[in-house]
Scaffold this motif. Structure first.
Motif, PDB file in Angstrom:
ATOM      1  N   SER A   1      -1.852   3.844   7.748  1.00 20.72           N
ATOM      2  CA  SER A   1      -1.588   4.659   6.328  1.00 20.72           C
ATOM      3  C   SER A   1      -1.820   6.203   6.334  1.00 20.72           C
ATOM      4  O   SER A   1      -1.007   7.088   5.640  1.00 20.72           O
ATOM      5  CB  SER A   1      -2.812   3.860   5.323  1.00 20.72           C
ATOM      6  OG  SER A   1      -2.119   2.506   5.075  1.00 20.72           O
TER       7      SER A   1
ATOM      8  N   VAL B   1       2.062   4.755   0.469  1.00 24.68           N
ATOM      9  CA  VAL B   1       1.650   5.800   1.506  1.00 24.68           C
ATOM     10  C   VAL B   1       2.385   7.331   1.204  1.00 24.68           C
ATOM     11  O   VAL B   1       2.082   8.162   1.803  1.00 24.68           O
ATOM     12  CB  VAL B   1       2.014   5.298   3.035  1.00 24.68           C
ATOM     13  CG1 VAL B   1       1.166   4.363   3.478  1.00 24.68           C
ATOM     14  CG2 VAL B   1       3.530   5.352   3.275  1.00 24.68           C
TER      15      VAL B   1
ATOM     16  N   THR C   1       0.992  -1.151   0.060  1.00 24.16           N
ATOM     17  CA  THR C   1      -0.046   0.046   0.028  1.00 24.16           C
ATOM     18  C   THR C   1       0.990   1.441   0.117  1.00 24.16           C
ATOM     19  O   THR C   1       1.578   1.423   1.098  1.00 24.16           O
ATOM     20  CB  THR C   1      -1.236   0.069   1.127  1.00 24.16           C
ATOM     21  OG1 THR C   1      -1.619  -1.150   1.295  1.00 24.16           O
ATOM     22  CG2 THR C   1      -1.960   1.295   1.293  1.00 24.16           C
TER      23      THR C   1
END
Length: 303
Positions: A291, A158, A156
């Motif tokens: 996040s 960020v 993911t």
């Protein structure tokens, strides 16, 4: 034979790429591990692995079987997790890894805030500038700076990080004006020598779409960014570092950014975790909490 145990052993052998590494990770003897995999192959009546002295690889049957094993074990883990309540409420232990300086400055404060909100979760933070293997070291999640290699893990993004070339005003005042990255070959430079750092510095060439790789002949070579930054502050030479590593020195005018018009592309930063169809609540909660906060921190840094 414990079929689930044999499946787990097979997956670990494939993930780590060797019987010896899997034996060490699983804390079982090499003969026992080899016997378990052989028994599994005999029971199935097919060969799952090609074994040579140099290389270990899956057979066609092995590819299909190991994907089924992963699904089965995920379902078993999910069922056990639900029985323990791990999928119903955030609780349990989390192992997180991050680069040393980045982790200390940006990740640790977020973890402390996270722990204050989730009293049933415990976190072990492993700070290391080497890329700790999530499978081999049983790590739940990693903060990685740099492009991710192709893998089965989930990343993911960020944010991203600038790569800056810096020197002290004292040093720059004693040098001819630097007009291009290639002028660095005539300057005293401070090289960061780590497993992840190439022996050259990269720059974008304006209006050409090309990237220049400038071979650096360092006056000083060190293996940690703090030492490189401190040496640059003391006028030893020019250094290239990630923005967060030199932010304080720049803010306090101890270092100046140079060759800004040739600055290379920013480096991505990801939260990385192993592939799972269903994430335990502890990991899901950490991802959802961390996040946006990391994104905000990185956005502030780039302003």
């Amino acid at each position: 034979m414990d079929r689930l145990q044999a499946m787990s052993m097979l997956i670990k052998v494939v993930e780590l790429g060797s019987f010896s590494a899997a034996s060490k990770n699983l804390k079982v003897s090499l003969p026992t591990l080899s016997r378990k995999i052989s028994e599994l192959e005999n029971q199935l009546g097919v060969r799952l692995l090609h074994r040579t002295t140099r290389k270990l690889s899956l057979t066609d049957s092995g590819y299909d079987y190991i994907e089924s094993c992963k699904r089965i074990l995920e379902q078993v883990e999910e069922a056990e997790g639900r029985a323990k309540g791990e999928y119903l409420e955030p609780k349990g232990d989390l192992v997180i890894t991050a680069p040393i300086m980045f982790g200390r400055l940006y990740v640790l404060p977020i973890i402390i805030e996270f722990l204050s909100l989730y009293p049933n979760i415990n976190v072990q933070l492993l700070l290391s500038d080497r890329n700790i293997d999530l499978f081999e070291d049983d790590v739940d999640m990693a903060i990685r700076i740099g492009k991710l290699p192709d893998s089965t893990m989930i990343g993911t993004q960020v944010g991203s990080m600038r790569v800056l070339t810096c020197a002290s005003q004292q040093f720059l005042s004693e040098q001819p004006k630097l007009e291009s990255p290639y002028d660095l070959t005539q300057c005293s430079c401070i090289l960061l020598d780590t497993a992840k750092a190439p022996p050259y510095w990269s720059y974008n060439l304006p209006n050409s779409g090309l990237t220049a790789h400038v071979d650096i002949l360092p006056r000083l070579t060190v293996n940690d960014s703090d030492s490189a930054v401190n040496a640059a502050i003391k006028g030893m030479g020019i250094t290239q570092q990630l923005h967060y590593q030199v932010k304080e020195a720049i803010d306090e005018s101890d270092l100046n950014i140079i060759l800004a018009e040739f600055e290379p592309d920013e480096i991505p930063i990801h939260l990385l975790h192993k592939t799972r169809k269903y994430l335990p609540q502890k990991m899901k909660s950490f991802l959802e909490f961390t996040s946006p906060k990391l994104k905000d921190k990185l956005r502030e840094l780039s302003c």
